[in-house]
Motif scaffolding. Structure first.
Motif, mmCIF file in Angstrom:
data_model
loop_
_atom_site.group_PDB
_atom_site.id
_atom_site.type_symbol
_atom_site.label_atom_id
_atom_site.label_comp_id
_atom_site.label_asym_id
_atom_site.label_seq_id
_atom_site.Cartn_x
_atom_site.Cartn_y
_atom_site.Cartn_z
ATOM 1 N N ARG A 35 0.849 -1.185 0.000
ATOM 2 C CA ARG A 35 0.000 0.000 0.000
ATOM 3 C C ARG A 35 0.889 1.240 0.000
ATOM 4 O O ARG A 35 1.827 1.338 0.791
ATOM 5 C CB ARG A 35 -0.911 0.024 1.223
ATOM 6 C CG ARG A 35 -2.084 -0.938 1.171
ATOM 7 C CD ARG A 35 -2.912 -0.839 2.443
ATOM 8 N NE ARG A 35 -2.125 -1.292 3.606
ATOM 9 C CZ ARG A 35 -2.510 -1.080 4.868
ATOM 10 N NH1 ARG A 35 -3.633 -0.412 5.126
ATOM 11 N NH2 ARG A 35 -1.769 -1.536 5.863
ATOM 12 N N ASN B 273 0.546 5.243 0.380
ATOM 13 C CA ASN B 273 -0.360 6.326 0.798
ATOM 14 C C ASN B 273 -1.806 5.826 0.865
ATOM 15 O O ASN B 273 -2.730 6.421 0.306
ATOM 16 C CB ASN B 273 -0.243 7.532 -0.142
ATOM 17 C CG ASN B 273 1.161 8.139 -0.095
ATOM 18 O OD1 ASN B 273 1.801 8.176 0.963
ATOM 19 N ND2 ASN B 273 1.637 8.607 -1.231
ATOM 20 N N GLN B 274 -1.976 4.672 1.492
ATOM 21 C CA GLN B 274 -3.285 4.051 1.741
ATOM 22 C C GLN B 274 -3.965 3.501 0.479
ATOM 23 O O GLN B 274 -5.137 3.166 0.507
ATOM 24 C CB GLN B 274 -4.241 5.040 2.439
ATOM 25 C CG GLN B 274 -3.705 5.604 3.746
ATOM 26 C CD GLN B 274 -3.334 4.512 4.738
ATOM 27 O OE1 GLN B 274 -4.054 3.531 4.882
ATOM 28 N NE2 GLN B 274 -2.209 4.690 5.425
ATOM 29 N N SER B 275 -3.247 3.403 -0.627
ATOM 30 C CA SER B 275 -3.805 2.823 -1.856
ATOM 31 C C SER B 275 -2.995 1.587 -2.238
ATOM 32 O O SER B 275 -1.751 1.644 -2.251
ATOM 33 C CB SER B 275 -3.779 3.834 -3.005
ATOM 34 O OG SER B 275 -4.574 4.960 -2.692
ATOM 35 N N PHE B 276 -3.687 0.498 -2.509
ATOM 36 C CA PHE B 276 -2.994 -0.724 -2.899
ATOM 37 C C PHE B 276 -2.440 -0.573 -4.312
ATOM 38 O O PHE B 276 -3.151 -0.118 -5.224
ATOM 39 C CB PHE B 276 -3.939 -1.931 -2.838
ATOM 40 C CG PHE B 276 -4.201 -2.417 -1.448
ATOM 41 C CD1 PHE B 276 -3.323 -3.297 -0.832
ATOM 42 C CD2 PHE B 276 -5.318 -1.981 -0.738
ATOM 43 C CE1 PHE B 276 -3.560 -3.750 0.459
ATOM 44 C CE2 PHE B 276 -5.558 -2.433 0.549
ATOM 45 C CZ PHE B 276 -4.679 -3.311 1.158
ATOM 46 N N CYS B 277 -1.200 -0.961 -4.494
ATOM 47 C CA CYS B 277 -0.584 -0.907 -5.825
ATOM 48 C C CYS B 277 -0.447 -2.321 -6.378
ATOM 49 O O CYS B 277 -0.569 -3.316 -5.651
ATOM 50 C CB CYS B 277 0.773 -0.202 -5.761
ATOM 51 S SG CYS B 277 2.042 -1.131 -4.893
ATOM 52 N N HIS B 278 -0.172 -2.382 -7.660
ATOM 53 C CA HIS B 278 -0.131 -3.667 -8.354
ATOM 54 C C HIS B 278 1.186 -4.378 -8.067
ATOM 55 O O HIS B 278 2.267 -3.801 -8.168
ATOM 56 C CB HIS B 278 -0.282 -3.452 -9.866
ATOM 57 C CG HIS B 278 -0.084 -4.691 -10.670
ATOM 58 N ND1 HIS B 278 -0.990 -5.734 -10.672
ATOM 59 C CD2 HIS B 278 0.934 -5.072 -11.487
ATOM 60 C CE1 HIS B 278 -0.555 -6.683 -11.462
ATOM 61 N NE2 HIS B 278 0.618 -6.315 -11.968
ATOM 62 N N TRP C 104 1.177 6.066 -7.369
ATOM 63 C CA TRP C 104 0.477 6.299 -6.102
ATOM 64 C C TRP C 104 1.236 7.246 -5.169
ATOM 65 O O TRP C 104 0.839 7.441 -4.024
ATOM 66 C CB TRP C 104 0.238 4.968 -5.395
ATOM 67 C CG TRP C 104 -0.641 4.055 -6.186
ATOM 68 C CD1 TRP C 104 -2.005 3.994 -6.180
ATOM 69 C CD2 TRP C 104 -0.210 3.068 -7.119
ATOM 70 N NE1 TRP C 104 -2.457 3.044 -7.039
ATOM 71 C CE2 TRP C 104 -1.367 2.449 -7.643
ATOM 72 C CE3 TRP C 104 1.027 2.635 -7.589
ATOM 73 C CZ2 TRP C 104 -1.323 1.434 -8.587
ATOM 74 C CZ3 TRP C 104 1.084 1.635 -8.527
ATOM 75 C CH2 TRP C 104 -0.085 1.040 -9.018
ATOM 76 N N HIS D 268 2.996 10.929 -3.908
ATOM 77 C CA HIS D 268 2.823 12.376 -3.960
ATOM 78 C C HIS D 268 4.043 12.952 -4.673
ATOM 79 O O HIS D 268 5.148 12.946 -4.116
ATOM 80 C CB HIS D 268 2.715 12.964 -2.545
ATOM 81 C CG HIS D 268 1.564 12.430 -1.748
ATOM 82 N ND1 HIS D 268 0.261 12.469 -2.204
ATOM 83 C CD2 HIS D 268 1.522 11.841 -0.515
ATOM 84 C CE1 HIS D 268 -0.545 11.941 -1.292
ATOM 85 N NE2 HIS D 268 0.192 11.552 -0.258
ATOM 86 N N ASN E 229 5.880 10.441 1.834
ATOM 87 C CA ASN E 229 5.194 9.274 1.279
ATOM 88 C C ASN E 229 5.352 8.105 2.241
ATOM 89 O O ASN E 229 6.438 7.872 2.797
ATOM 90 C CB ASN E 229 5.779 8.902 -0.081
ATOM 91 C CG ASN E 229 5.450 9.919 -1.154
ATOM 92 O OD1 ASN E 229 4.348 9.952 -1.685
ATOM 93 N ND2 ASN E 229 6.421 10.784 -1.482
#
Length: 503
Positions: A203, A205-210, A236, A238, A244
């Motif tokens: 994750r 910044n609180q977003s799951f990446c591939h 994802w 900043h 980050n």
């Protein structure tokens, strides 16, 4: 010094085992191991300790090995093209912060103090490290749970943000300058390849990446394998000087892992091929010397080799070679296509020789100059050649083509016979009923006289039309003979029209 260092590394790549052992022993290094280990050790030595004494030793060994072609590596390298090589592993010596060496597959840059157990990640051909944002740091389990969460925090400088924003597109929507996350085993011995822990999730910044998934296995009983490669976390982030936060979820099953974050430039297979084409091409003269060395008579051997066959078909795609390439440490002369090899490793990196299944790192790839010339001189139908003891070569034709030519040469050729010419068949018109009936016919559609004396008979006429034609023809053909002697009576063939049918 950089140009001399690159030239020395190219010379080391062409050394024999004895030359490598001599070089390593003179510098106080171990000379045991396979040839590939010796080459890697010597390259690391030249890269880390590029002293005048070492360069002199390398040049002396090379001139002893190739007295006639000394300096060919430097001569074939274009000065306008920057030659960048990466070591198989980073040097154990600490470098001053003001010193920065930029390589094709990685760089040694300013890094903060590493942990006590320093971990070194293997350099990757398609990734050039620009800066280290987070050095390899071990993932520490916080409790006894099987799933653990570990966080790492970093910030981008304005210069790093500009590099990402101003870079070209590697693929549509994906920048060529990226921030990547790499994970490997925590081991300070040797260099470490990328290795994902079980149940990994990232994750940013609180977003799951591939994270790359598993390759499906075509073999029964073989589990799917996950391609362990750097994880691109750029989309994802900043892209500013804001902090980050990266959270890594991983399975705690006894293995120790370390995580690192780098700012890298990603190359395409075409860009990597251009580097290979400009920096690692073995001349045709040097290739002939290699062939002569392999075919040189050995009195201790019971079998004398008089020739070596090499296929012009790529073992990867089963097509004719375009750019013949091989690994310097491989013993065989068989090549594979450089373009297809780089494209396949771009999608699924294995870096394995398709001929002998030995490691084929990018640093040891070379283009065969002699086979490149042979491909231009031979026809498309030629699929195999044979090298002779003197370094020459000859094409080997397909056995099926030889069989076809042999069949053509053994097939007897008969002259064409015109059945309409009576003289050719050895029959006179008097003995041929066909000729007699044709003479009595009219010259229209039923019977036509050929220029060579032959007659074409229309067999589609029935008896009534033949009788009419015969009567009309008889009156006209016997006009001259009736004045001298009476014409003999001609018998007619009485046949049943229902039993004989002309098609």
């Amino acid at each position: 010094m950089a140009a001399e260092q690159v030239e020395a590394m190219n010379m080391v790549k062409s050394f024999r085992v004895s030359d490598l052992q001599t070089l390593l022993a003179s510098m106080g290094r171990s000379k045991s191991g396979l040839k590939q280990d010796l080459v890697v050790r010597a390259l690391k030595l030249v890269q880390s300790e590029c002293s005048p004494e070492l360069l002199k030793s390398v040049r002396q060994l090379y001139e002893t090995r190739f007295p006639k072609t000394s300096g060919w590596l430097a001569a074939r390298r274009p000065e306008a093209v920057p030659v960048n090589y990466s070591s198989i592993g980073s040097s154990t010596r600490s470098m001053p912060q003001t010193q920065s060496a930029d390589y094709l597959n990685g760089s040694i840059s300013k890094q903060p103090a590493a942990p006590a157990a320093e971990v070194k990640l293997v350099s990757l051909p398609f990734y050039q490290t620009l800066e280290t944002l987070l050095p390899p740091t071990e993932l520490i389990a916080q409790n006894n749970e099987k799933l653990q969460d570990s966080q790492c925090i970093f910030e981008l400088t304005q210069s790093q943000v500009d590099q990402v924003r101003n870079s070209s597109e590697h693929r549509p929507g994906i920048k060529s300058v990226q921030v990547v996350l790499r994970i490997c085993y925590t081991d300070s011995i040797g260099v470490q390849e990328d290795q994902y822990p079980p149940n990994i999730a990232v994750r940013v910044n609180q977003s799951f990446c591939h994270v790359p998934g598993y390759y499906p296995s075509n073999k029964p009983g073989v589990e799917p394998r996950r391609p362990c490669r750097p994880v691109n976390i750029t989309p994802w982030l900043h892209l500013s000087t804001t902090t980050n936060r990266v959270t890594i979820t991983w399975g705690n099953f006894g293995k120790r892992y370390s995580v690192a974050i780098y700012l890298v430039r990603v190359f395409t297979s075409a860009e990597l091929f251009n580097q290979l084409k400009h920096c690692s091409v073995e001349s045709a003269e040097r290739c002939r010397e290699r062939i002569q060395d392999k075919l040189r008579f050995d009195p201790e051997s019971e079998i004398a080799t008089t020739g070596l066959r090499v296929s012009l078909i790529c073992p990867l795609v089963k097509m004719r070679l375009g750019v013949p390439c091989r690994v310097l440490t491989c013993a065989h002369l068989q090549c594979f296509d450089a373009v297809f090899f780089l494209q396949m490793n771009e999608k699924k990196p294995t870096w394995t020789c398709p001929v002998c299944d030995k490691p084929a790192p990018f640093e040891l790839l070379t283009i065969d100059g002699l086979l490149s010339e042979i491909l231009k001189e031979t026809e498309e139908e030629v699929e195999e050649i044979e090298y002779e003891t003197d370094g020459s070569w000859r094409p080997i034709r397909d056995e099926r083509d030889k069989d076809r030519e042999r069949e053509r040469s053994n097939t007897p050729v008969y002259p064409l016979v015109d059945i309409c010419v009576s003289e050719v068949n050895g029959h006179s018109p008097a003995h041929s009923s066909t000729s007699q009936s044709a003479k009595s016919g009219s010259g229209g559609a039923s019977a036509t006289s050929a220029s060579g004396g032959g007659v074409v008979v229309d067999l589609t006429l029935d008896s009534s039309s033949e009788e009419e034609a015969g009567g009309a023809g008889g009156d006209s053909s016997d006009t001259d003979d009736s004045q001298d002697s009476p014409s003999p009576k001609r018998g007619r063939y009485n046949y049943d029209k229902d039993l004989v049918t002309a098609y």
